[in-house]
Design a protein around this motif. Structure first.
Motif, PDB file in Angstrom:
ATOM      1  N   ASP A 153       0.862  -1.177   0.000  1.00 51.43           N
ATOM      2  CA  ASP A 153       0.000   0.000   0.000  1.00 51.43           C
ATOM      3  C   ASP A 153       0.907   1.238   0.000  1.00 51.43           C
ATOM      4  O   ASP A 153       1.470   1.605   1.041  1.00 51.43           O
ATOM      5  N   ASN A 154       1.035   1.843  -1.163  1.00 59.13           N
ATOM      6  CA  ASN A 154       2.084   2.831  -1.381  1.00 59.13           C
ATOM      7  C   ASN A 154       1.512   4.238  -1.497  1.00 59.13           C
ATOM      8  O   ASN A 154       0.923   4.576  -2.531  1.00 59.13           O
ATOM      9  N   PRO A 155       1.684   5.094  -0.491  1.00 65.58           N
ATOM     10  CA  PRO A 155       1.143   6.456  -0.594  1.00 65.58           C
ATOM     11  C   PRO A 155       1.822   7.306  -1.661  1.00 65.58           C
ATOM     12  O   PRO A 155       1.229   8.260  -2.162  1.00 65.58           O
ATOM     13  N   LEU A 156       3.049   6.978  -2.044  1.00 69.17           N
ATOM     14  CA  LEU A 156       3.742   7.779  -3.054  1.00 69.17           C
ATOM     15  C   LEU A 156       3.126   7.626  -4.437  1.00 69.17           C
ATOM     16  O   LEU A 156       3.289   8.494  -5.288  1.00 69.17           O
ATOM     17  N   THR A 157       2.442   6.501  -4.681  1.00 64.15           N
ATOM     18  CA  THR A 157       1.791   6.318  -5.982  1.00 64.15           C
ATOM     19  C   THR A 157       0.274   6.296  -5.858  1.00 64.15           C
ATOM     20  O   THR A 157      -0.425   6.095  -6.851  1.00 64.15           O
ATOM     21  N   GLY A 158      -0.227   6.477  -4.669  1.00 59.86           N
ATOM     22  CA  GLY A 158      -1.668   6.592  -4.491  1.00 59.86           C
ATOM     23  C   GLY A 158      -2.425   5.293  -4.650  1.00 59.86           C
ATOM     24  O   GLY A 158      -3.602   5.300  -5.009  1.00 59.86           O
ATOM     25  N   GLY A 159      -1.791   4.157  -4.393  1.00 59.94           N
ATOM     26  CA  GLY A 159      -2.490   2.894  -4.539  1.00 59.94           C
ATOM     27  C   GLY A 159      -1.605   1.734  -4.144  1.00 59.94           C
ATOM     28  O   GLY A 159      -0.579   1.897  -3.491  1.00 59.94           O
ATOM     29  N   VAL A 160      -2.007   0.543  -4.574  1.00 60.86           N
ATOM     30  CA  VAL A 160      -1.270  -0.670  -4.252  1.00 60.86           C
ATOM     31  C   VAL A 160      -0.306  -0.986  -5.391  1.00 60.86           C
ATOM     32  O   VAL A 160      -0.693  -1.038  -6.559  1.00 60.86           O
ATOM     33  N   GLY A 161       0.958  -1.196  -5.053  1.00 60.86           N
ATOM     34  CA  GLY A 161       1.934  -1.655  -6.030  1.00 60.86           C
ATOM     35  C   GLY A 161       2.327  -3.089  -5.725  1.00 60.86           C
ATOM     36  O   GLY A 161       2.070  -3.599  -4.628  1.00 60.86           O
ATOM     37  N   VAL A 162       2.939  -3.737  -6.693  1.00 62.28           N
ATOM     38  CA  VAL A 162       3.251  -5.160  -6.547  1.00 62.28           C
ATOM     39  C   VAL A 162       4.730  -5.388  -6.819  1.00 62.28           C
ATOM     40  O   VAL A 162       5.229  -5.071  -7.908  1.00 62.28           O
ATOM     41  N   VAL A 163       5.427  -5.920  -5.808  1.00 66.08           N
ATOM     42  CA  VAL A 163       6.808  -6.351  -5.980  1.00 66.08           C
ATOM     43  C   VAL A 163       6.789  -7.827  -6.362  1.00 66.08           C
ATOM     44  O   VAL A 163       6.112  -8.631  -5.713  1.00 66.08           O
ATOM     45  N   ALA A 164       7.516  -8.181  -7.427  1.00 66.86           N
ATOM     46  CA  ALA A 164       7.611  -9.592  -7.793  1.00 66.86           C
ATOM     47  C   ALA A 164       8.397 -10.336  -6.729  1.00 66.86           C
ATOM     48  O   ALA A 164       9.462  -9.883  -6.302  1.00 66.86           O
ATOM     49  N   GLY A 165       7.871 -11.467  -6.308  1.00 61.72           N
ATOM     50  CA  GLY A 165       8.527 -12.251  -5.276  1.00 61.72           C
ATOM     51  C   GLY A 165       9.632 -13.154  -5.775  1.00 61.72           C
ATOM     52  O   GLY A 165      10.254 -13.856  -4.982  1.00 61.72           O
ATOM     53  N   ILE A 166       9.853 -13.186  -7.081  1.00 63.75           N
ATOM     54  CA  ILE A 166      10.989 -13.926  -7.634  1.00 63.75           C
ATOM     55  C   ILE A 166      11.752 -12.973  -8.540  1.00 63.75           C
ATOM     56  O   ILE A 166      11.168 -12.093  -9.181  1.00 63.75           O
ATOM     57  N   PRO A 167      13.083 -13.089  -8.578  1.00 68.52           N
ATOM     58  CA  PRO A 167      13.868 -12.197  -9.435  1.00 68.52           C
ATOM     59  C   PRO A 167      13.761 -12.604 -10.896  1.00 68.52           C
ATOM     60  O   PRO A 167      13.105 -13.583 -11.244  1.00 68.52           O
ATOM     61  N   THR A 168      14.410 -11.842 -11.757  1.00 71.50           N
ATOM     62  CA  THR A 168      14.435 -12.202 -13.173  1.00 71.50           C
ATOM     63  C   THR A 168      15.335 -13.416 -13.362  1.00 71.50           C
ATOM     64  O   THR A 168      16.012 -13.872 -12.441  1.00 71.50           O
ATOM     65  N   GLY A 169      15.351 -13.918 -14.579  1.00 67.78           N
ATOM     66  CA  GLY A 169      16.183 -15.081 -14.864  1.00 67.78           C
ATOM     67  C   GLY A 169      17.652 -14.763 -15.013  1.00 67.78           C
ATOM     68  O   GLY A 169      18.487 -15.662 -15.034  1.00 67.78           O
ATOM     69  N   ARG A 170      17.995 -13.472 -15.096  1.00 67.85           N
ATOM     70  CA  ARG A 170      19.386 -13.102 -15.330  1.00 67.85           C
ATOM     71  C   ARG A 170      20.161 -12.829 -14.049  1.00 67.85           C
ATOM     72  O   ARG A 170      21.365 -13.048 -13.977  1.00 67.85           O
ATOM     73  N   ASN A 171      19.473 -12.293 -13.037  1.00 67.38           N
ATOM     74  CA  ASN A 171      20.174 -11.676 -11.922  1.00 67.38           C
ATOM     75  C   ASN A 171      19.368 -11.922 -10.649  1.00 67.38           C
ATOM     76  O   ASN A 171      18.204 -11.542 -10.577  1.00 67.38           O
ATOM     77  N   PRO A 172      19.958 -12.530  -9.636  1.00 70.01           N
ATOM     78  CA  PRO A 172      19.213 -12.801  -8.404  1.00 70.01           C
ATOM     79  C   PRO A 172      18.857 -11.543  -7.622  1.00 70.01           C
ATOM     80  O   PRO A 172      18.117 -11.620  -6.641  1.00 70.01           O
ATOM     81  N   ASN A 173      19.384 -10.390  -8.049  1.00 68.61           N
ATOM     82  CA  ASN A 173      19.037  -9.129  -7.403  1.00 68.61           C
ATOM     83  C   ASN A 173      18.360  -8.171  -8.375  1.00 68.61           C
ATOM     84  O   ASN A 173      18.436  -6.948  -8.210  1.00 68.61           O
ATOM     85  N   GLU A 174      17.687  -8.724  -9.395  1.00 66.56           N
ATOM     86  CA  GLU A 174      16.934  -7.902 -10.344  1.00 66.56           C
ATOM     87  C   GLU A 174      15.450  -8.212 -10.161  1.00 66.56           C
ATOM     88  O   GLU A 174      15.036  -9.372 -10.254  1.00 66.56           O
ATOM     89  N   TRP A 175      14.651  -7.183  -9.916  1.00 61.37           N
ATOM     90  CA  TRP A 175      13.256  -7.340  -9.531  1.00 61.37           C
ATOM     91  C   TRP A 175      12.385  -6.403 -10.343  1.00 61.37           C
ATOM     92  O   TRP A 175      12.896  -5.551 -11.087  1.00 61.37           O
ATOM     93  N   THR A 176      11.103  -6.547 -10.197  1.00 64.05           N
ATOM     94  CA  THR A 176      10.179  -5.587 -10.796  1.00 64.05           C
ATOM     95  C   THR A 176       9.236  -5.054  -9.729  1.00 64.05           C
ATOM     96  O   THR A 176       8.918  -5.735  -8.755  1.00 64.05           O
ATOM     97  N   TYR A 177       8.823  -3.798  -9.946  1.00 62.17           N
ATOM     98  CA  TYR A 177       7.783  -3.187  -9.121  1.00 62.17           C
ATOM     99  C   TYR A 177       6.767  -2.555 -10.060  1.00 62.17           C
ATOM    100  O   TYR A 177       7.113  -1.730 -10.909  1.00 62.17           O
TER     101      TYR A 177
END
Length: 565
Positions: A223-247
């Motif tokens: 629940d993110n007040p900076l964007t005025g709604g709910v954002g979603v963090v991916a719970g698994i990283p990308t296939g390239r990098n264990p520290n690469e994520w999406t929001y």
């Protein structure tokens, strides 16, 4: 006089994403050459979709790719739930992975998986590169398509070489995405699209694995007040990098917001806020926008061009249905193109594709749209989807066309109370053929029979049905036979097969290569006459000796065996 083509191919596939690559792989299984044309330099580098449902995995299993995908996907134990909270590192509420099917189920010989699209596409690409029947053209853009009486012609610009080549194809599959230049060139409309939300997708690097991995979550809703709604963090990283994520988060153009407002410094601020780590090192890799849209094309066939995937239907990302629906397009299309080009099916099969897949797309798009609206009424609560795996959408879509032979009783099987969620295994015409284990080791399923031929499954009376299938094969129809009383050893498996498929001593079920039941009968007076008649109706071609078709069929199966399909 028209110019000679630089390349001639039975099937040209525009788009080298998951649907285009899978179509090419399936065609290769039938021995059909194809040319895949992709405007980008390689497969996707953005993780995009992550849910791979068990019906799609069944297609991977057919192509010998099931274990490759499982090996590349996170362990199911790490993706069993959703989380929600004010920050990633603050208190979180957890709920089960309501829309997932990552656990084994008696409904299928396999299970679903969570695997990012960049990884999935790389698996498909590596396999396609090993198939002699598949030609891949990357950095190549189709700028004109003409569908004629006996062929389609594509004008293709190769961007690196700066040259143009002409490709003639018997048929074209447009798997070129949501904006589909091919669909636009052909004048195929997507009437009444519904734009549901505008969204920002931030791909970023940050050392979050120690925080996210212990959660065992597919998605974390903040629940993110900076964007005025709910954002979603991916719970698994990308296939390239264990520290690469999406929001992902929604933005609001109606309030004056623009994509340009979310530059790297702003996105870094947002990511630090949603993680609750003020000094988190963040490198923003990419910021893109996308629209959650619901739409279905007015048709999926125009002449020699057929639409598949996002070019034909756009689904909101509520339930992970988009790519998976496109995979079923590929499955439904590949066997028909093989039948038509090899001569064991008539061109009306492609009309049946249009009818069946349009109906299926509308059903799934309506479900996903309802789903997103339900989520909007209770933001971020992914448990509000169905409260359980969506087997009704994954396995329960019913097909209706002139190529499906209705049962003589005229009484359609009962529909489940919750058609999106619930699935009742039934071998009725138009339904997916149910899964039954056929051996003691639970390693050989009825679904393992499907894929490259018509399949006749009978309870007993083996001599009559084997003779009928032999005559059908002599007339050009590739067909295999399973007789429960003769071919299934475990008594419980034999009884379950008979019961679930609704076949008695003299009854039989005929299943198409895409795993859809096309005909079911009791004990016909003459098995051969009945089978030949219904094959002519299902394959949309009169039964006739087709030596060329038999030769092509034998050659294609030999090639498929050599390719490991």
């Amino acid at each position: 006089m028209p110019s000679a083509a630089d390349v001639e191919t039975p099937v040209a596939i525009v788009g080298g994403g998951p649907i285009g690559l899978m179509t090419a792989i399936l065609l290769a299984g039938f021995g059909i050459r194809s040319t895949v044309i992709e405007r980008k330099s390689s497969t996707a580098w953005h993780p995009k979709a992550r849910g791979v449902n068990l019906r799609t995995i069944e297609i991977f299993r057919q192509c010998g790719l099931e274990q490759a995908l499982f090996a590349a996907a996170p362990d199911p134990g790490s993706v069993r739930r959703f989380a929600r909270g004010a920050t990633l590192t603050g208190p979180l509420d957890f709920s089960p992975f309501a829309i997932g099917d990552v656990d084994p189920t008696p409904l299928s010989p396999t299970r679903g998986a969570v695997c990012s699209q960049d990884v999935l596409e790389s698996i498909l690409l590596r396999h396609a590169l090993r198939l002699p029947a598949v030609e891949l053209l990357f950095d190549a853009e189709v700028f004109h398509v003409a569908s004629g009486e006996d062929r389609a012609r594509l004008s293709v610009r190769e961007r690196i070489a700066g040259t143009t080549r002409l490709i003639d194809a018997a048929y074209v599959v447009a798997a070129d995405g949501a904006r589909s230049p091919v669909r636009h060139q052909l004048g195929i409309a997507m009437p009444d699209p519904i734009d549901l939300t505008e969204n920002v997708n931030v791909l970023f690097e940050a050392p979050l694995a120690d925080h996210i991995d212990p959660l065992g979550c597919t998605f974390i809703n903040i629940d993110n007040p900076l964007t005025g709604g709910v954002g979603v963090v991916a719970g698994i990283p990308t296939g390239r990098n264990p520290n690469e994520w999406t929001y992902n988060f929604q933005y609001f153009p109606e309030n004056g917001q623009k994509l340009e407002d979310f530059d790297a410094p702003r996105c870094t601020e947002i990511i630090r806020a949603v993680t609750g780590i003020a000094d988190l090192p963040v490198r923003v890799v990419n910021v893109s926008e996308w629209t959650a849209r619901a739409a279905v094309a007015e048709q999926m066939r125009k002449g020699r061009v057929l639409l598949a995937g996002d070019s034909a239907h756009l689904l909101p990302p509520a339930g992970g249905l988009g790519m998976n629906t496109g995979m079923l397009d590929a499955l439904a299309l590949a066997w028909r193109l093989a039948a038509v080009t090899q001569g064991w099916g008539g061109t009306e099969l492609l009309d049946d594709y249009n009818v069946e897949r349009l109906s299926a797309a509308r059903f799934v798009v309506d479900a996903a749209t309802d789903n997103l609206r339900r989520m909007a009424a209770d933001p971020g609560n992914l448990q509000s989807l169905w409260g359980g795996p969506q087997y009704g959408l994954i396995l329960g879509v019913r097909h209706v066309s002139d190529g499906i032979i209705p049962e003589a009783t005229g009484n359609p099987p009962a529909q489940p109370v919750f058609p999106y969620r619930d699935y009742v295994p039934v071998a009725a015409p138009g339904a997916r053929a149910p899964h039954v284990w056929l051996d003691h080791a639970n390693s050989w399923s009825t679904l393992d029979l499907m894929g490259w031929k018509m399949v006749l499954i009978a309870g007993g009376d083996g001599p009559a049905w084997r003779g009928a299938a032999a005559e059908a094969a002599r007339l050009g129809s590739p067909i295999s036979v399973l007789i429960a009383d003769e071919d299934v050893t475990p008594p419980l498996a034999r009884a379950r097969l008979r019961a679930l498929y609704g076949i008695g001593d003299g009854g039989a079920v005929l299943v198409r290569p895409d795993g859809v039941v096309a005909w079911r009968t009791g004990a016909p007076r003459c098995a051969t006459t009945a089978l030949i008649d219904v094959l002519a109706r299902i394959l949309r071609a009169p039964p006739r000796p087709l030596r060329a078709a038999r030769a092509a069929g034998a050659a294609s199966l030999a090639r498929a065996e050599r390719a490991g399909l």
